[in-house]
Design a protein around this motif. Sequence first.
Motif, PDB file in Angstrom:
ATOM      1  N   UNK A  28       0.816  -1.207   0.000  1.00  0.00           N
ATOM      2  CA  UNK A  28       0.000   0.000   0.000  1.00  0.00           C
ATOM      3  C   UNK A  28       0.846   1.251   0.000  1.00  0.00           C
ATOM      4  N   UNK A  29       2.138   1.089  -0.115  1.00  0.00           N
ATOM      5  CA  UNK A  29       2.976   2.280  -0.131  1.00  0.00           C
ATOM      6  C   UNK A  29       4.368   1.920   0.345  1.00  0.00           C
ATOM      7  N   UNK A  30       5.311   2.743  -0.019  1.00  0.00           N
ATOM      8  CA  UNK A  30       6.705   2.462   0.294  1.00  0.00           C
ATOM      9  C   UNK A  30       6.970   2.367   1.784  1.00  0.00           C
ATOM     10  N   UNK A  31       6.164   3.036   2.573  1.00  0.00           N
ATOM     11  CA  UNK A  31       6.498   3.116   3.997  1.00  0.00           C
ATOM     12  C   UNK A  31       5.470   2.432   4.879  1.00  0.00           C
ATOM     13  N   UNK A  81     -13.345  -3.651   2.950  1.00  0.00           N
ATOM     14  CA  UNK A  81     -13.238  -2.378   3.654  1.00  0.00           C
ATOM     15  C   UNK A  81     -14.181  -1.340   3.049  1.00  0.00           C
ATOM     16  N   UNK A  82     -14.292  -1.373   1.724  1.00  0.00           N
ATOM     17  CA  UNK A  82     -15.163  -0.383   1.078  1.00  0.00           C
ATOM     18  C   UNK A  82     -16.626  -0.635   1.368  1.00  0.00           C
ATOM     19  N   UNK A 107      -6.252  -3.241   6.556  1.00  0.00           N
ATOM     20  CA  UNK A 107      -6.089  -4.423   5.711  1.00  0.00           C
ATOM     21  C   UNK A 107      -5.438  -5.522   6.535  1.00  0.00           C
TER      22      UNK A 107
END
Lengths: 409, 591
Positions: free
Chosen positions: B117-120, B178-179, B189
């Motif tokens: 979901x993202x680099x961090x 989740x949606x 998640x």
Amino acid sequence: MIGTRSTQYKELPFSIIGSVVFLSCIGLIVLNSISQHQEGGFLANPFNKQLLVLIPAICLSLFIVIIPRYTIHKYSYPLYFIGIVIVLLPFFGSLHANTFRWLNLGLPFKIQPSEFAKVFTTIALARYLSDHTIQMKKFSSIIIPIGFVLIPSLIVMKQPDLGTAIVMLVPVLPMLYWSGARPFYLFLLLAPIFSMLTAFQTLSFTIWAFVLGAVIIGARQTLAMSVIFFFGNIFLGLISPFAWNSLTPYQQSRIISFLNPEKDPLGVAYQVIQSKTAIGSGGVLGKGWGAGTQTHLKFLPVQESDFILSVIGEEMGFVMIAIVLLVVGYLITRILKRAFLSKDRFSSLALIGIGSILLAHVFVNTAMTVGLIPVKGLPFPFISAGGSFLISSYLMVGLVINLSVNYAD
Amino acid sequence: MLKADNIASVRQYFLAVGITICLIFILIARFFQLQILDYDQYSKKANTNRIRKVTTSAPRGLILDRNGQILVDNLPTYILNAVPGELPNKEETFALISKTLGVKPSSLLKNYKKYYRGRFIPARLAKDLTFSQISRLEENILNLEGVYYQQFPERYFPSKVRASHILGYVKEVDKDIRQSLNNPADYEFGDIIGWSGLEKSYEQYLRGSHGIQFYQVDAFGREVGYVDDFPPLDPEPGKNIITTIDINIQYSLENLMDGKRGVVIVGIPETGEILGVVSKPDFSPDLFTGRIREQDWNNVLYDPNKPLVNRFNQGLYPPGSIVKMITEAILLDNQDFDPHALLKCDGSYQYGDRVFGCWYIHGHGNVDLTSAITQSCDIYFYKTIQYYALDKLANYFRLFGFGDVTGIDIEREYKGTIPTTKYMNERYGRSGWSKGALLNFCIGQGEILVTPIQVFNYINILATRGEANGPYLVFPNQKNDSKDLTLDSEVWDRIVFDMKQVVMHANGTGKNADPLVGGVDVFGKTGTAENPHGDDHAWFIGWMNYEGQKFSTVILLENAGSGGAVAAPIAKKVFNNILFDLKNTNSISMK
């Protein structure tokens, strides 16, 4: 008027349009970086939302450009009253995030009426100052215009939205100056505020006392007036700490939270530290698009609106920040130039007012992100994500283009 | 208008431009200071003192039986996460992990992509790791920059019962789930969420709240301590729920129903507590814990017997003769009705242009009300009910709880169908049906559809003379159903007497349900419901009275034949099991 379309076209302020397009593009690039890991639906993504809001914003702008200038002049007072009514309306609705800033019309988005009221107020003030060829040399003649702006500002302050209220108040000083008011009177208006604020620290109060004295002497008032102004201010400054201390802590915190409604549980200082860390760690060229650790670790608060400049600072570095600020400066000075060259007084004053609003937004927002002034929730024009704010910014662009073209009449 | 000329002077213009340039310059100078002069300081702050936010999952509450025995427990497992931005070399790291843990690198990569979901933001690489796997990983942790593990409680089922439709299952929260939630902010998640059964109904109790910890990590991604500004927030475990289920009763019911299709419910009529309920075929509760093979999952999903369907509140069945007590109540509610009058049953009855048969084609001969119930004679009820309006019948069905949900704390309960004049007109048109339909309804055939849980509620109403509480599965339950059912006590006396005859009388259709134990009274009614899906459904409903304590039961066997022959013997076993339990372990304590 109709016959001069081609000359009008040549006179269009391309430098201003170009600057706005550039800033909007930078905004979209940054929002796209922020949006990379956004969860939620299509509209939870600030980039998509910005693109969607730009459509009505640009349409509104084009509409403003083509309507005749006298129409703007004619409807400036009714618009002013509409402005007051719409900033009052949220008080009859329900609280959103503990404020009455937003108007919920049952639409999928909420409207922030103060964003539009600030433009209407400025236009109406321009009309008032241009219609009344008042003797601006007299102190009393600047009271009405100030009252004019104070009414909507106080309502907005009560919402509470101090940032927008300040932005709404700011144009009145340059516009009064532009229409010939003595700078000394404007200084006298501001002096008590400075006296009270500086009084809490000895050094700043001493410096202020010297500045105050120098200005009063320079203004060559009668001795009696000079003494009253000077000692009145000093006295006000001296009693303010005592007045403050005599308040109960509860009252003090009420005032602080009124002045600082954005105060969050983590503390405002936290936001500024994170923002400064983001900007400082960006260096000359930045960490690269989408690679800002502070931004993407979500340490930067409200990064898509109030702290968007910190994202630019972190990911694109000092170079892009300097370019953005220089373009903004260029945009505002171009507006000032058009105001200077304008043939009629209404347009000239309105341009000054709009220029002041933009400068106030830029300065307050930027100074806040770099920790020069306390945190006030104000977005950066054309770059920050926003609904009502973006539309009102483009409304101002439309007005600038319309008013800066000189008719041959 | 617009007449006033612009009178701005050059001096004013220059001052305005000057102030603008000054302010912009101040801002640029400040950025210069932060980004160029103080770059080292802030860069260090941003990079070497990175803060990592770690959320820890709270264990879900346990699900217990009425005596505190654990039905659903948590199994501590481990998950392995990686922070993408901190991985120096993804391939090398994954290769090392797969060698240490013995998992395929491809599955690590698959998970990594799924959870990215993202680099961090930590992405999950593997789950359900054991302690020994983690121990081996710990030896190599210095070579695994950007990788860390966490405890993760998974659901597991330690008891001997399956109870799959009651307990339900949990799912792992992904993007789609989740949606679809009303409160997406509460879930991350990879969290688990109750998706059916009690896991879903009591999600708000069972789920705890996340713990949040902020770690300072050094340049190698190693945690060097908590961040002072953010005290760690401990996870708050979910609350346990105590069900009305008795693990022994439930187990015996599951064994009774093994290999059959249908529903058995046992409970306490007065309170509505359900001691055991089985919907067969069912599935293993482990099915959804993620530790099963895809093949097993497909077997369940595509089984023509639909084991995933919760038959006790979603199965719609014609009730057949078990609703004859409602018809009896209508008849007895009329002062002019004489229950002793004899009516002749010769196996068929002509009404209008249709001929309606009795299930006993040779005819029952002369029957009164009691023998009509005892032998489940259809003709008797055709002859007596024909003078009543269809809507009156429908109204009584509603008073006994049909046509509406019982409110049992398992989601998606069906309402069933109780035909009214309006319903019939809408379905067939005004002239598309005849009053003969009434004759079908009074013996529980035709368009009438009920769920087993409604039938359970109905038998409880009969057993308590209208004083029953609605059925439920979890304590405490404040639900208080005040039904508008007011019948004279003579009416109740007769209904209850007749139901006793069904089981105790030599000609009673339900005599196979009699446990033949002294001091035990059994009341009941059989049903053999014709249906368009094959052989008749066999029903038995009834209750047992033992030392002042009542236990009610509903038995439904799909396409199994005659209620008296097939369902009643099951009831006998059910009653015997309860009696055995009462005399030996006495686990069914009154709560």
